[in-house]
Design a protein around this motif. Sequence first.
Motif, PDB file in Angstrom:
ATOM      1  N   PHE A   1      40.754  37.040  37.552  1.00 30.46           N
ATOM      2  CA  PHE A   1      41.373  38.352  37.403  1.00 30.46           C
ATOM      3  C   PHE A   1      40.430  39.266  36.640  1.00 30.46           C
ATOM      4  CE2 PHE A   1      42.293  36.391  33.397  1.00 30.46           C
ATOM      5  CZ  PHE A   1      42.475  37.408  32.468  1.00 30.46           C
ATOM      6  N   VAL A   2      40.703  40.542  36.708  1.00 30.43           N
ATOM      7  CA  VAL A   2      39.933  41.515  35.946  1.00 30.43           C
ATOM      8  C   VAL A   2      40.655  41.751  34.629  1.00 30.43           C
ATOM      9  CG1 VAL A   2      39.043  43.867  35.849  1.00 30.43           C
ATOM     10  CG2 VAL A   2      39.046  42.619  38.019  1.00 30.43           C
TER      11      VAL A   2
ATOM     12  N   ALA B   1      37.039  32.780  43.420  1.00 34.38           N
ATOM     13  CA  ALA B   1      37.336  34.217  43.439  1.00 34.38           C
ATOM     14  C   ALA B   1      38.464  34.602  44.385  1.00 34.38           C
ATOM     15  CB  ALA B   1      36.064  34.996  43.796  1.00 34.38           C
ATOM     16  N   ARG B   2      39.267  33.640  44.808  1.00 34.96           N
ATOM     17  CA  ARG B   2      40.357  33.969  45.715  1.00 34.96           C
ATOM     18  C   ARG B   2      41.419  34.805  44.999  1.00 34.96           C
ATOM     19  NH1 ARG B   2      40.456  30.232  50.108  1.00 34.96           N
ATOM     20  NH2 ARG B   2      42.133  31.540  50.934  1.00 34.96           N
ATOM     21  N   SER B   3      42.153  35.583  45.780  1.00 32.89           N
ATOM     22  CA  SER B   3      43.266  36.333  45.210  1.00 32.89           C
ATOM     23  C   SER B   3      44.364  35.351  44.816  1.00 32.89           C
ATOM     24  CB  SER B   3      43.787  37.339  46.225  1.00 32.89           C
ATOM     25  OG  SER B   3      44.430  36.684  47.298  1.00 32.89           O
ATOM     26  N   PRO B   4      45.289  35.750  43.948  1.00 30.12           N
ATOM     27  CA  PRO B   4      46.291  34.788  43.462  1.00 30.12           C
ATOM     28  C   PRO B   4      47.083  34.102  44.568  1.00 30.12           C
ATOM     29  CG  PRO B   4      46.288  36.733  42.074  1.00 30.12           C
ATOM     30  CD  PRO B   4      45.364  37.038  43.222  1.00 30.12           C
ATOM     31  N   ILE B   5      47.536  34.856  45.560  1.00 32.35           N
ATOM     32  CA  ILE B   5      48.403  34.249  46.563  1.00 32.35           C
ATOM     33  C   ILE B   5      47.625  33.350  47.518  1.00 32.35           C
ATOM     34  CG2 ILE B   5      48.293  36.252  48.109  1.00 32.35           C
ATOM     35  CD1 ILE B   5      51.375  33.984  47.475  1.00 32.35           C
ATOM     36  N   THR B   6      46.428  33.773  47.952  1.00 30.57           N
ATOM     37  CA  THR B   6      45.652  32.907  48.836  1.00 30.57           C
ATOM     38  C   THR B   6      45.106  31.706  48.069  1.00 30.57           C
ATOM     39  OG1 THR B   6      43.557  34.100  48.515  1.00 30.57           O
ATOM     40  CG2 THR B   6      45.006  34.886  50.267  1.00 30.57           C
ATOM     41  N   ASN B   7      44.818  31.872  46.792  1.00 31.76           N
ATOM     42  CA  ASN B   7      44.385  30.764  45.953  1.00 31.76           C
ATOM     43  C   ASN B   7      45.490  29.721  45.834  1.00 31.76           C
ATOM     44  OD1 ASN B   7      42.674  29.322  44.271  1.00 31.76           O
ATOM     45  ND2 ASN B   7      43.218  30.486  42.442  1.00 31.76           N
ATOM     46  N   LEU B   8      46.705  30.209  45.623  1.00 29.55           N
ATOM     47  CA  LEU B   8      47.843  29.308  45.498  1.00 29.55           C
ATOM     48  C   LEU B   8      47.982  28.427  46.734  1.00 29.55           C
ATOM     49  CD1 LEU B   8      51.328  30.470  44.208  1.00 29.55           C
ATOM     50  CD2 LEU B   8      51.135  29.026  46.218  1.00 29.55           C
ATOM     51  N   PHE B   9      47.879  29.045  47.900  1.00 32.80           N
ATOM     52  CA  PHE B   9      48.019  28.279  49.138  1.00 32.80           C
ATOM     53  C   PHE B   9      46.819  27.357  49.385  1.00 32.80           C
ATOM     54  CE2 PHE B   9      50.693  32.074  50.623  1.00 32.80           C
ATOM     55  CZ  PHE B   9      51.863  31.473  50.200  1.00 32.80           C
ATOM     56  N   ALA B  10      45.613  27.811  49.020  1.00 33.88           N
ATOM     57  CA  ALA B  10      44.413  27.007  49.261  1.00 33.88           C
ATOM     58  C   ALA B  10      44.381  25.755  48.390  1.00 33.88           C
ATOM     59  CB  ALA B  10      43.169  27.848  49.012  1.00 33.88           C
TER      60      ALA B  10
ATOM     61  N   SER C   1      47.016  45.218  48.547  1.00 33.62           N
ATOM     62  CA  SER C   1      45.800  44.897  47.808  1.00 33.62           C
ATOM     63  C   SER C   1      45.675  43.398  47.637  1.00 33.62           C
ATOM     64  CB  SER C   1      45.808  45.596  46.442  1.00 33.62           C
ATOM     65  OG  SER C   1      46.761  45.003  45.587  1.00 33.62           O
ATOM     66  N   SER C   2      44.571  42.965  47.042  1.00 34.10           N
ATOM     67  CA  SER C   2      44.307  41.535  46.912  1.00 34.10           C
ATOM     68  C   SER C   2      44.112  41.077  45.474  1.00 34.10           C
ATOM     69  CB  SER C   2      43.053  41.158  47.708  1.00 34.10           C
ATOM     70  OG  SER C   2      43.208  41.457  49.073  1.00 34.10           O
ATOM     71  N   ASP C   3      43.472  41.882  44.662  1.00 31.04           N
ATOM     72  CA  ASP C   3      43.079  41.445  43.326  1.00 31.04           C
ATOM     73  C   ASP C   3      44.235  41.458  42.331  1.00 31.04           C
ATOM     74  OD1 ASP C   3      40.484  41.070  44.101  1.00 31.04           O
ATOM     75  OD2 ASP C   3      39.762  42.986  43.339  1.00 31.04           O
ATOM     76  N   LEU C   4      44.040  40.680  41.272  1.00 33.63           N
ATOM     77  CA  LEU C   4      44.882  40.754  40.087  1.00 33.63           C
ATOM     78  C   LEU C   4      44.061  41.367  38.965  1.00 33.63           C
ATOM     79  CD1 LEU C   4      47.398  40.009  38.334  1.00 33.63           C
ATOM     80  CD2 LEU C   4      46.280  37.783  37.930  1.00 33.63           C
ATOM     81  N   TRP C   5      44.572  42.435  38.378  1.00 35.56           N
ATOM     82  CA  TRP C   5      43.963  42.936  37.144  1.00 35.56           C
ATOM     83  C   TRP C   5      45.051  43.176  36.122  1.00 35.56           C
ATOM     84  CZ3 TRP C   5      45.231  47.482  34.800  1.00 35.56           C
ATOM     85  CH2 TRP C   5      45.781  48.505  35.582  1.00 35.56           C
ATOM     86  N   LEU C   6      44.703  43.018  34.851  1.00 35.20           N
ATOM     87  CA  LEU C   6      45.688  43.089  33.778  1.00 35.20           C
ATOM     88  C   LEU C   6      45.127  43.810  32.567  1.00 35.20           C
ATOM     89  CD1 LEU C   6      47.016  39.423  33.882  1.00 35.20           C
ATOM     90  CD2 LEU C   6      48.316  41.453  34.551  1.00 35.20           C
TER      91      LEU C   6
ATOM     92  N   LEU D   1      35.281  39.992  34.683  1.00 39.08           N
ATOM     93  CA  LEU D   1      35.860  38.915  35.464  1.00 39.08           C
ATOM     94  C   LEU D   1      36.176  37.760  34.526  1.00 39.08           C
ATOM     95  CD1 LEU D   1      36.595  37.504  38.127  1.00 39.08           C
ATOM     96  CD2 LEU D   1      34.211  36.754  38.272  1.00 39.08           C
ATOM     97  N   SER D   2      37.434  37.353  34.513  1.00 41.94           N
ATOM     98  CA  SER D   2      37.877  36.303  33.607  1.00 41.94           C
ATOM     99  C   SER D   2      38.759  35.319  34.373  1.00 41.94           C
ATOM    100  CB  SER D   2      38.658  36.907  32.435  1.00 41.94           C
ATOM    101  OG  SER D   2      37.867  37.852  31.734  1.00 41.94           O
ATOM    102  N   PHE D   3      39.061  34.211  33.703  1.00 38.81           N
ATOM    103  CA  PHE D   3      39.865  33.167  34.325  1.00 38.81           C
ATOM    104  C   PHE D   3      40.900  32.666  33.328  1.00 38.81           C
ATOM    105  CE2 PHE D   3      35.791  33.257  36.387  1.00 38.81           C
ATOM    106  CZ  PHE D   3      36.047  33.043  37.729  1.00 38.81           C
TER     107      PHE D   3
END
Length: 527
Positions: A124-125, A167-176, A72-77, A107-109
Amino acid sequence: MLTFNVLLSVFLYANTVRAASSGFRISTSAAGYVATSATSMGDVVSTNDNNMYTVNITLGGEAFIVQLDTGSSDLWLNTTGRNVQFTNTTDLNITESYGKGSASGWLSFADMTIGDFSVPNQAFVNAVEIKDMPSTFDGILGMAFDTAVIYPVVQENWGTEAADALARSPITNLFALDPTTPNFFDVQLARVSPDPNNVAEGVFLISEHDDAFQNITSAPMLPSLTPQHWSLAMDGLTVDGTPFAFNASRVPGVPTGKVAAVLDTGFSLPQMPIAAVNAIYESLPGALYDPEVGWVVPCDAAPTVVFTFGGQDIPVHPLDLTFTQVLAFPSGNFTGCFGSFQALTLDPTEFVGFDLILGDSFLRNVYASYNYGNYQPNTTFDGQGPFVQLLPTTDASTMQAEFVANRTAALALLPPASDPATLAKLDASSSASSPDASSASAAGALDESASSASGSTDSWGKKYGTIALALLGANLAVGLVLLGLTLTMCMRSQSQGAPGRYAPVGARPLQMQQGDEEERAHLRYND
């Protein structure tokens, strides 16, 4: 409502990555959740048996336990009762829907920390309504691509520029955020021993390789075939030295003679075409097949199963081919053993990008490095994109002896083991003596098992189909155990209102599985 322009200005001011590498251990425990002290690599966490793998993250100043999910791609908590320091909130409502259960929220940050990495303003959601989800974790950390729910929702409402920035997923956001950061992560899943106090530690590393597996860089580079999953071309499967002939892959671009396999840490039991599952278990003396639960096998059964990727053989440990289950009959408790590899119970017209799903029972046998290459959202994979490298971790020369020792020790802690034929007779006798009571108690057991099964979000639609057998060792009232006992596994979410790419369907009856002709007829379809 905060607009894209307001959010983007904050993003451009604050978003930097503050680390060069990060690593920490992930583990599983036969006793359930057991937190241990931090190691030099970072935090050690644990999960239930071999079914769900979690890691620690910090978001908005609060610590959370999340399922690590390469599917999966998203983070939700679930932030209920937490004092999360949000960097921004919105009125965009997002629903992650599941075959069983759902998570809905805004949707929150917030600033996120994972290992030594800090990622400001991570999307994240913030789930405010959670239905039928396990209470053993706080959410799900997706580790795939930007094709799940958050990115397309933001893209639809605020445009592609906003989605790319926010809106990037956590891991792709980290690299970007820091192009100098090596854009790969490594995972090795561990296996518990029979000791109920055992904690089996695996590996999760970002931007570095484990010291014991530095030769991963020499392993074959296996390109990811689709932007939906870590989906790889698999060369083949052999069982006790005999090759199994898969049907032609339904995934475009897969070379002739190969099939597309998804690597998914959020899916406990692998799913394959029924003919392939039969090839593993049907030759075992005494094994029985039931269309609703799959293969019931002798507890000492240990076939030799090898998958091949990029010309490299990967043996699967016999401990990962079967599992034990305590069953409660009127005459007493007994232990049965069941096949871990399950029939692919999905509507073939409603899923894309793969032919089989290799979950934790396979992934415990590899050290895997997931590399994003030149990946960017909204681009096709061109051969320079994401790829995976695998190293086998199971020693084929010692695995049979290890299986005997481990299984013998495990059975010594459980009620008497019964062969499949005896279990079938016990089930028939129990059902005949009190069908109504057993049906009701079995249904209750199913509900309990489903609510505690692992779940995870996904870009590919509803995945948490019910598949055979309840895990986690509950003493189930069995009246229908061999006919109706199911395990709710590995949910995958979809955006509210979006069409699911696949949905669960019932397993085919045994008479349709004796030959390969029926299997081929079912698998010849187009996306």
